[in-house]
Design an enzyme around this catalytic site. Structure first.
Site, PDB file in Angstrom:
ATOM      1  CG  HIS A 105       1.110  -8.644   4.671  1.00 16.07           C
ATOM      2  ND1 HIS A 105       0.207  -8.058   5.508  1.00 16.07           N
ATOM      3  CD2 HIS A 105       1.753  -7.624   4.056  1.00 16.07           C
ATOM      4  CE1 HIS A 105       0.287  -6.737   5.402  1.00 16.07           C
ATOM      5  NE2 HIS A 105       1.220  -6.442   4.522  1.00 16.07           N
ATOM      6  CD  GLU A 272      -3.320   2.430   4.844  1.00 15.81           C
ATOM      7  OE1 GLU A 272      -3.104   1.327   4.289  1.00 15.81           O
ATOM      8  OE2 GLU A 272      -2.880   2.721   5.957  1.00 15.81           O
ATOM      9  CG  HIS A 275      -0.526   4.979   3.360  1.00 16.28           C
ATOM     10  ND1 HIS A 275      -0.377   3.834   2.608  1.00 16.28           N
ATOM     11  CD2 HIS A 275      -0.413   4.588   4.655  1.00 16.28           C
ATOM     12  CE1 HIS A 275      -0.176   2.796   3.415  1.00 16.28           C
ATOM     13  NE2 HIS A 275      -0.207   3.227   4.656  1.00 16.28           N
TER      14      HIS A 275
HETATM   15  C1  XUL Z   1       1.423  -0.197   5.589  1.00 18.87           C
HETATM   16  C2  XUL Z   1       0.238  -0.752   4.901  1.00 18.87           C
HETATM   17  C3  XUL Z   1       0.323  -2.186   4.546  1.00 18.87           C
HETATM   18  C4  XUL Z   1      -0.246  -2.510   3.207  1.00 18.87           C
HETATM   19  C5  XUL Z   1      -0.016  -3.936   2.792  1.00 18.87           C
HETATM   20  O1  XUL Z   1       1.308   1.103   5.961  1.00 18.87           O
HETATM   21  O2  XUL Z   1      -0.745  -0.069   4.700  1.00 18.87           O
HETATM   22  O3  XUL Z   1      -0.305  -2.910   5.531  1.00 18.87           O
HETATM   23  O4  XUL Z   1      -1.613  -2.256   3.165  1.00 18.87           O
HETATM   24  O5  XUL Z   1       1.300  -4.322   2.896  1.00 18.87           O
HETATM   25 CO    CO Z   2      -2.575  -0.445   3.700  1.00 13.30          CO
END
Ligand code: XUL
Ligand code: CO
Length: 440
Positions: A105, A272, A275
């Site tokens: 980031h 991800e 998630h």
């Molecule tokens: C948050 C997440 C972040 C993103 C990038 O859960 O996964 O780190 O990958 O902002």
């Molecule tokens: Co992520």
């Protein structure tokens, strides 16, 4: 390697491939053999591993109940001093581990200043150094993203903020993020909308917020084209945390959003699995759904804990899961320009420096095994053959017409009258599961 000539991981050599290693030898790869060729491509090319900056170099082990437990030498000094030392530590780690990509980031790289201009100046200075280290080592940026969720100004959202002023600030930040992506040759750019959603429906104009978010993405697309940035845009779905409800809930919600606003040709998805699990799906669910729609761009390779309801970001160590993911990736012909990014953190109790290596090595080996298994599954073709047979009634006659979209309900009725009751056919779930297990 370090920017200051400082070594942060003394005594740790370049991690070797040692397939004969015993159970307690964890500082070597037992399965990941970067140069080995499988189905015409090296393991390194299939897997495209990437280390993330935020967990591995900024993480302190603090949680909502406890103070930092991970005291890293590179995080000492003034914010700009530690940004430089962190960069040195990160590149020493990438090279010793033998990983060719990293992700970050904007605000992981260096501190936010007291104005946009100062933040941008900090970024310019640190990314000059990053570029030097990239050239020296051959390590590249898999993706960059902007942190549009940590600063208090973003507490009510960034692109979906009810205040135009905040949206504008986020836009300015993304503009700079895209410039940095171009400067560093990033292969992808990620948007993760942690605060794009709501905590209460009563104070939220959902229709307006969705439109603003779509228009925000359109601005980013236009600017990308204007500066000639050749990278893939990715949206990372997540259903909740920090918001109660996030608009990018899961793969299908994001695909629907992109198609509705005519953005689908500009974006793919960064899935991800942790998630996906938070959305109530199985580990591999969104990998499969995104791939089916040609939208699987990259993977934040981690896992959650099935017994916890939050984003634990653990290193992926389960061979069944890595096999399922790699099977999809092999079947779609790879992930490039995306990759497998370890958006994962060592536990706050894993306080030794070597734990950072052990975690990445273990996860890389888990994915190497997943890749080998997936290649055997795909090359053997047993499961694919069984699935093909299961759908064989669509390869001719009326089935073929359903397949190509030329059949009508009247045709269905005529067929049903002529052929009577269909016979029960076993789904053979346990047989498929047993065969899958044969490969892992
Ligand atoms: C948050 C997440 C972040 C993103 C990038 O859960 O996964 O780190 O990958 O902002
Ligand atoms: Co992520």
């Amino acid at each position: 390697m370090a920017a200051h000539g400082e070594e942060f991981f003394p005594g740790i050599p370049k991690i070797p491939y040692f397939p004969g290693a015993g159970p307690t030898e964890v500082m070597c790869f037992k399965h990941y053999n970067a140069e080995e060729v499988l189905m015409g491509r090296t393991m390194e090319d299939w897997l495209r591993f990437s280390v993330c900056y935020w967990h591995s170099f900024c993480g302190t082990g603090a949680d909502p109940f406890g103070f930092p437990t991970l005291h890293r030498k590179w995080n000492e000094g003034t914010p700009m001093e530690s940004a430089k030392r962190r960069l040195g530590a990160a590149f020493e780690f990438f090279t010793k581990l033998g990983v060719k990509y990293y992700t970050f980031h904007d605000r992981d790289m260096c501190p936010e200043g007291s104005s946009l201009e100062e933040s941008n100046k900090n970024l310019d200075e640190i990314t000059d150094l990053a570029l030097q280290l990239q050239r020296q080592t051959g390590v590249k940026v898999l993706w960059v993203t902007c942190n549009l969720f940590a600063h208090p100004r973003y507490m009510n959202g960034a692109a979906t903020n009810p205040d135009l002023h905040v949206l504008a600030y986020a836009g300015a930040q993304v503009k700079k993020g895209l410039d940095i992506a171009k400067k560093l040759g990033a292969e992808n750019f990620v948007f993760w909308g942690g605060r794009e959603g709501f905590l209460s429906i009563h104070n939220t104009d959902v229709a307006a917020e969705l439109k603003h978010m779509a228009n925000f993405f359109k601005m980013a697309t236009k600017y990308k084209e204007k500066i000639g940035l050749k990278c893939q845009f990715l949206i990372e779905p997540k259903p909740k945390e920090p918001c109660k409800h996030q608009y990018d809930y899961d793969a299908m919600s994001v695909i629907g959003f992109l198609k509705h606003y005519g953005l689908e040709s500009h974006f793919k998805l960064n899935i991800e699995p942790n998630h996906t699990m938070l959305a109530g799906h199985a580990y591999e669910h969104d990998i499969v759904m995104a791939s089916v729609f040609g939208m699987l761009g990259s993977v934040d390779s981690n896992t959650g804990s099935p017994d916890l309801g939050w984003d634990t970001d653990q290193f992926p160590m389960d061979i069944k899961n890595t096999t399922l993911v790699m099977k999809v990736i092999v079947e779609q012909g790879g992930l490039q320009p995306g990759g497998l990014n370890f958006d994962a953190k060592v536990r706050r109790e894993s306080t030794d420096l070597e734990d950072l290596f052990i975690a990445h090595i273990g996860a890389m080996d888990a994915f190497a095994r997943g890749l080998r298994n997936a290649v055997r599954i795909v090359e053997d073709g047993v499961i694919a053959g069984m699935v093909k047979e299961r759908y064989s009634s669509f390869s001719h006659g009326l089935g073929q017409q359903v397949e190509d979209g030329s059949a009508s309900l009247e045709d269905m009725e005529a067929f049903a009258k002529q052929n009577g009751e269909p016979k029960a056919t076993s789904g053979k779930q346990e047989k498929y599961e047993a065969i899958f297990n044969h490969y892992i």
